[in-house]
Structures are given as C-alpha cells and as structure tokens.
Enzyme design. Structure first.
Site, PDB file in Angstrom:
ATOM      1  N   GLY A   1       0.811  -1.208   0.000  1.00 31.46           N
ATOM      2  CA  GLY A   1       0.000   0.000   0.000  1.00 31.46           C
ATOM      3  C   GLY A   1       0.838   1.248   0.000  1.00 31.46           C
ATOM      4  O   GLY A   1       2.062   1.195  -0.022  1.00 31.46           O
ATOM      5  N   SER A   2       0.164   2.390   0.036  1.00 29.91           N
ATOM      6  CA  SER A   2       0.840   3.683   0.039  1.00 29.91           C
ATOM      7  C   SER A   2      -0.196   4.781   0.185  1.00 29.91           C
ATOM      8  O   SER A   2      -1.394   4.568  -0.045  1.00 29.91           O
ATOM      9  CB  SER A   2       1.608   3.920  -1.277  1.00 29.91           C
ATOM     10  OG  SER A   2       2.559   2.925  -1.513  1.00 29.91           O
ATOM     11  N   ASN A   3       0.285   5.973   0.534  1.00 33.96           N
ATOM     12  CA  ASN A   3      -0.493   7.206   0.425  1.00 33.96           C
ATOM     13  C   ASN A   3       0.224   8.136  -0.541  1.00 33.96           C
ATOM     14  O   ASN A   3       1.466   8.225  -0.520  1.00 33.96           O
ATOM     15  CB  ASN A   3      -0.605   7.914   1.775  1.00 33.96           C
ATOM     16  CG  ASN A   3      -1.288   7.072   2.829  1.00 33.96           C
ATOM     17  OD1 ASN A   3      -2.342   6.508   2.591  1.00 33.96           O
ATOM     18  ND2 ASN A   3      -0.688   6.997   4.010  1.00 33.96           N
TER      19      ASN A   3
END
Length: 782
Positions: A224-226
């Site tokens: 995941g990531s932002n």
C-alpha cells in the site's frame, strides 16, 4: 586492465571531465567511467557524472557500499542458483515462502526461454533506451568495482562476507531485476505455483486438486501507500506540493534507496529507488514531483482451461485440441553431504502463459496471462520522468513507454497543477467480456475466465504500445488545481468533487472507501479549511509534515467513545471462548487514550488488539452506522455496543494482553520496534494514515532477513516537497536508513528520526550539498 583511481575526502565538489554531446543533445559514455559520489548527512549519496554510463557507475558503487549483500543474494535467486548454495528445501530469501528448488526451477526456466534477452533485442520504446542501457552497464560495473576493491573476504556486512555465492554481476542481472519487479503482480507472484505444476494421473479425483489460485487484486493483501498532489488552490504559496508515503516491507528486496542523480544540463532528480533498480521511481526534479501507490486494477488474468478427455496436457480452444508446450529445466542442487547433483523438472505453458499447479485436475487446469510478460519498458519510462519538468512532459513519458507495471501515479508541478492516473499495464477486457467470460465458482473451482474460446481473449486499443492492454486514452486520469489523492482506493474518489466513473471492471471500480483513504481525504479537507488545529487554512511544508506524522487513528476517532460506552454499560463481557471477563480497567485505558498512535500513546495496543478481533468477526456485524453509497466519506462509522461481535472482541483483547503479560494501557511503541527503536503508526485497517506493522524483534537481524520475527512493513520513504518559484524545498525520512547492514551507521539512524517525528532537510542544489559539514566526496575513474 584499466587503471583504477580512488580518492576520498571531506571536500567541495571536484571537477569531472565532460564527454561529448550526441546530436540529440544527450551525453554519451566514453570508453571509461567517471563519477563522483557526494554523501551528505545520513549517508545520502548524490551521484554526479557527465554521461549515463558514469552515472550508473557511481550509483552501482554507492549502492554496493551500503547493500552489496542484498543485491548479491538477489542475483543468486534470479540466476536460479539458490539450491546450489543453500540447498533445495530452504526457503528463498525473497520473503515469498518459496522453497529454493521451486524458485530455481522458475527462474532457470525464464532464462532458458530467453524472455528478457528477447525484450533487450528490441529497439526503444519496446526495448530499453540507449541512455538506460548505458546506465545499467555502468551500474553493474560500479558494483563490480566496489567488490573488486574491497574483496569478498573484507566486506563490511557479515551476512555475505567470504561467501562463495558472492561474485561479479552483469548488466543482464540488473535487467532480470527489472523484469522481476515488473511481474510482481503476475508471473513472478506465481513462481512456486508455476514451477511445481504437474499433470494429474488419470486416477486422481477432482477433490485432489490443491488450493485454487488467486490473483493479488485486493488492497487487504498488504502492499500500500499514500500519495497526495496539492495544487495552487489549497497551498498557501499557490504552488505545487506533493506527499509521497509508500508502505512497503522494511526487509528484503522491496526497500527504497534514497539518492540524487545528476548529469549537468541533462538530468537532476532526487528521491528514492527500489533496491537494485537503476532509476529514481519516486522523487522530484526542479519543477515536478511525483509518487506512486499500488493499484489493485488487474494486471494478469486467470484462465480456466477445459482439458481434452484423457489428456491432461491438452486443452480445447474453439472446439480444437491444443497441446501444452513443455520446457525441461535442470537445476543444480547441493545435498546434505555437500555434493552437487541435478534435479530436472518440466514447466508447462498454454497459449495464455504458464500453467499453474493449483487447480490442475483431469478435467480442468489454470493458466496465467500476465500483462507485464512483455514489459521491460518501466525503467525507460521512469528515466524519462526523471528528466521531466512539467506534467505535460510526465504524461508524454508515460504515453511513450506505457510501462508502469502496477501503480497509480500522483504528480504536481510548479504551476500548481496536479495529476492522477492509473497508467499501469492493464489487460484489455471489456465489461461485456467480463460478463460473458467470467466463470462461476463452485466446488473446488475459483472461477477465472473461460479459456476455451478466443472470444475471451484480450482486446486492444489503437494507442496501446503492445496488443492486449488498455491504451492511454482509456486509462483513468484526473487533472485538478486543488488536489488529487490516493491511498490504494480505486480511482473513483481521487477527488470527491470530481468522481472518476465509467471505467471497465478490470480497473478497481470499488466505490466504498476504507478508513485510511477516508482519513486521508478528511485530512486534506481540514487543512484546506484550517480546521485541523494546525493554523490558518492552506498547506505549507511544515503543516504537510505535521499532517503526515500526526498519527491519527481514524477507526478510534469513529468508535472509541462507543466502545467506552459499551464497556461502561457492560463491565463484564463474554469472550469468544465463553469466559466472563472484567473489562473495567480496559474501559479506563481506552477512555484515557488520546486516539493516536504516537510511540508513547498509552492504550493504543489494546485498541489495536480489539480492532483485529472486530475484523476477524466480519465488518458488517458491528458498525453502528452501516455503509451508505450516498455518504462514502463518512460511512460506515461507530461501533454498535450491543453487537455480540463487538463485546466478544473487547473481552478477547483483554484476555490476549493478559496472556502476553502486556499492560492494558501499553503504548504502541512498546510492542512495535525496529532494531529496538519504538515506532509510531498502526495497521491501515485501523484507519492509520501512517501505516506501520512491526514486532518487538523487527530489525534485529538486519535488513535482508525476511523471517517473521524480523519483518516490518509500512511507511518507508516519506517525502514532502514544495515546488516554489525558487526551486524545490523538500523534507524526507527513509524510515530504516540507507543500509541493510546492521553494523552500518546508516542502518537505523533515520529510524530514530521517524520515532521522534524529525525529518531530513534535503540538499538538492550544489550550494546546499557543498554546505554540509558532513560532506564526503569519492571520485571514481575507470
């Protein structure tokens, strides 16, 4: 042999002789390599050269100084030689849980097929550009230069010091890395399943099939990531800003390496590169910044084959029998007595791609078609982005190469314009095909697409660089002057003011947001309006940093008070096992908690344990306000204290902490650490923006050990950038440091910063680099 010259000093920039420019205005490499490595605080390398070969040479040398053992180990994997050195039954070091023999069979089969070499033989843009080839050649040479100068017996990292499996690498090894990265959501992810596929015997019943295969298309799978791109309408300086916050493993091959790459007048990019890759994938230039988040669009298709009766290695297509192709793959293995022998396996392929072990019966088999199977274009695309200065140039790079394998792109430029796209390589399957071709699940069959008819083959777009994928005109994209944001949600609510709709189902078309993307969008809106307690409306660099490391737990903001009300009303709750549990002390701990996941936030461990129990019970059983499609930003919310699942989960959490002798008011930093350093953050399923997963023993065995006891994952390279009229202002944290070697001073030095919410002030200009009192300059000539 070329003369070697090495000079190291704490000094200002030393001159480097420039090579001639080619007719296109690019620099070309001469017969030898020249480069400078300027290391600033925290060991961050700034590589300076006057051609791409020299740039790669300096980069490869610097990376080897910090992480030679990691790359050497990966090369053994990609050459299919793990069984020779470590035995066939030990697990591969890549963290996949694949035994060495299966890993070697897969990678030896890939080498035999000549897949990577075939792609290298093609001209750009299908094959690598000339500049990228020079960069990769130099990278391998720089690594080898460091190994030769240091000697295997004197390597600083004990994990590979003096080992027989450490040796020189070639450019082909780096190209194999690139291909492996590109295939992470396709063939690479099925390596063991492909390597162990064998046809069943005629007597094998359907029920003997192994676990059926699945494709990694669920954000819950972990990666995941932002990513935020902030435009002139929400920044106080009316310029462009960017937040990069990838969440990848802290151990193994998926780490980031922070650096700057500079060829004067040609290339000047700063940011982070995935380990062993030759370019910056997340970063900024003078006027442009970009990041990526994992997209859960489909990047491969699972086809179900209808087998010819009596022949499990032939299948039917449009009523005609098609034989599977076979490749015999020998692997050298080391026995328990240290002697070498050869084990031979057979790999099977269909017209779609490799056949997998799981689900292969006498009537049915499954096969993978990977959209990235012919993709070696990614690094050419990133190198073109590395020299871009505007969003228009970034878009041109992406349209030219169409090689981003499995991520969204979020970008901003100095004009204050922002851009989002899922330009990743996605199979061209229409909605009509998905409806007609998707097979129902049942018994031990997982569904998949119907492989018995060519009507279910991938289509194509006229602007697609290769057949079978969606071209740029049909990819989701959005340009705004306020913001675009993604936290691994689908494109739909990239910006709630302009929903992205009408996408084919192979993209992530989910409209419901998890708590992490909900929190991210709320954080942006509150900073835009000045309602987050960080001062006047609008983003500045300090407020962007503060928002990133605010360590809010959105699930707690939504449900902590409901939970406290539940346990006040029911001081004794029943656990799942039927035990009556006094929860009054737990109630007090949660009531006193600040609902954040700072390392010292007391009560966070209890909440985390409670939340995990809730999710195990099923998310639809305990929300007080269920999901409403008309209110995607604010639903679901709250906790229904009358729900048995909520009451059981809290009682279970109290039992769990008691069994582990963990205080009910324990702080999160007491149970998640890296090399003994307390860490902030929590799991994304709890609604933490700053995602971290770790244990008390994480990082105790260095950065290459992927065992569960050493594992950590989450915020890895954090970059906050403002693209001002006077150049970029950037703050960064590489949360685990530049080196995988636990004896290196740069193994966990930035973890200390992360724990204390401190940042590195990036040095981008020559003046900034030369002003660092810790500057160490190494000049290489070959």
């Amino acid at each position: 042999m070329a003369a070697l010259c090495l000079a190291t000093a704490t000094a200002a920039l030393l001159p480097v002789t420039a090579s001639a420019a080619d007719p296109a205005g690019q620099t070309t490499s001469g017969s030898g390599y020249t480069a400078q490595i300027r290391r600033t605080e925290y060991g961050i390398p700034h590589i300076l050269a006057h051609d791409y070969g020299g740039l790669g040479y300096g980069y490869g040398y610097a990376f080897a100084q910090d992480n030679l053992c990691q790359l050497a180990d990966r090369v053994v994997t990609l050459r299919g030689e793990r069984s020779r050195y470590f035995g066939p039954t030990a697990l591969s070091s890549d963290g996949s849980g694949t035994p060495n023999l299966a890993s070697d069979t897969y990678y030896q089969g890939l080498r035999q097929a000549g897949t990577v070499q075939h792609l290298l033989d093609q001209p750009a843009p299908l094959g690598p550009t000339a500049q990228l080839r020079q960069l990769v050649d130099g990278y391998a040479a720089g690594y080898n230069r460091y190994l030769h100068a240091t000697g295997t017996a004197h390597l600083p990292d004990a994990s590979c010091r003096g080992k027989a499996w450490v040796g020189p690498i070639t450019a082909a090894d780096i190209w194999n890395v690139v291909y492996d990265v590109d295939g992470s959501y396709g063939d690479t992810g099925f390596a063991q399943n492909i390597a162990t596929a064998t046809p069943p015997t005629s007597a094998a019943p359907r029920s003997s099939a192994k676990t059926v295969p699945t494709l990694p298309t669920d954000p819950a799978s972990g990666l995941g990531s932002n990513g935020w791109a902030l435009g002139r309408d929400v920044t106080r300086g009316h310029d462009g800003m960017l937040l990069a916050n990838p969440h990848l493993p802290w151990v193994g091959n998926d780490r980031f390496y922070q650096l700057q790459l500079t060829i004067p007048g040609v290339l000047d990019v700063s940011g982070a590169a995935l380990y062993d890759t030759p370019v910056v994938e997340i970063g900024h230039t003078q006027n442009l910044a970009w990041t990526h988040t994992t997209t859960y669009a489909q990047h491969a298709s699972l086809y179900r084959l209808s087998l010819v009766p009596g022949d499990p290695t032939s299948y039917l297509v449009d009523g005609k029998a098609v034989p599977m192709t076979r490749r015999t793959v020998p692997v050298t293995v080391q026995g328990a007595d240290g002697k070498l022998s050869t084990v031979t396996s057979t790999l099977y392929n269909s017209r779609y791609g490799p056949v997998v072990a799981d689900g292969w019966t006498t009537t049915t088999a499954y096969t993978i078609r990977d959209a990235n199977a012919d993709n070696l274009r990614s690094m050419s695309e990133w190198l073109a982005m590395d020299s871009s200065q505007t969003l228009a140039q970034l878009k041109a790079a992406q349209n030219t190469y169409q090689g981003i394998p499995w991520t969204h792109t979020i970008a901003s430029d100095s004009s204050g314009t922002t851009y989002f796209t899922d330009s990743s390589v996605v199979p061209h399957l229409t909605e009509d095909q998905l409806k007609r071709c998707s097979l129902p699940t049942g018994d031990d069959l997982p569904g998949g697409l119907d492989g018995s008819t060519t009507a279910c083959d991938w289509g194509s777009d006229p602007d697609a660089i290769v057949p079978g994928i969606y071209g740029p005109a049909n990819q989701p994209k959005l340009t705004r002057t306020d913001y675009v944001a993604n936290s691994n949600n689908g494109p739909y609510l990239t910006n709630p003011a302009a929903p992205i709709t009408g996408l084919p189902g192979v993209y992530n078309t989910q409209t419901q947001l998890a708590t992490r993307p909900q929190l991210g969008l709320q954080m942006i809106a509150q900073r835009r309006d000045g309602t987050d307690g960080l001062g006047a409306p609008g983003f500045t660099l300090p407020t962007l940093q503060a928002a990133m490391l605010g360590d809010r737990n959105y699930a707690a903001e939504l449900g902590r008070d409901d939970t406290v009300a539940m346990c006040h009303a029911n001081p004794v709750l029943t656990a799942t096992d039927g035990t009556k549990v006094d929860v009054r002390a737990a109630c007090d701990a949660l009531a006193a908690w600040d609902t954040r996941d700072d390392p010292g936030s007391h009560g966070a461990v209890l909440w985390q344990t409670f939340q995990r129990g809730l999710f195990r019970s099923g998310p639809d059983t305990w929300w007080r306000v269920p999901y409403d499609p008309a209110q995607p930003l604010t639903t679901p919310r709250g906790i229904n204290g009358a729900a048995p699942s909520a009451q059981h989960a809290l009682a279970d959490a109290v039992q769990t902490l008691a069994a582990g002798k963990i205080p009910l008011d324990a702080a999160i930093g007491s149970v998640q650490r890296w090399a003994g350093i307390p860490l902030p953050g929590c799991d994304g399923s709890e609604g933490c923006f700053n995602v971290v997963r770790a244990s008390t023993t994480s990082g105790s065995k260095g950065g290459t050990d992927t065992s569960d006891a050493n594992y950590a994952q989450g915020s890895s390279f954090i970059m906050a950038t403002e693209l001002t009229p006077h150049g970029p202002h950037t703050r960064t944290i590489l949360t685990y440091g530049e080196s995988t070697n636990p004896s290196s001073p740069h193994y966990s030095d930035q973890t200390v910063l992360f724990s204390h919410k401190q940042w590195v002030t990036e040095r981008f200009t020559e003046a900034e680099i030369n002003a660092d009192p810790q500057l160490r300059t190494t000049t290489l000539h070959n």
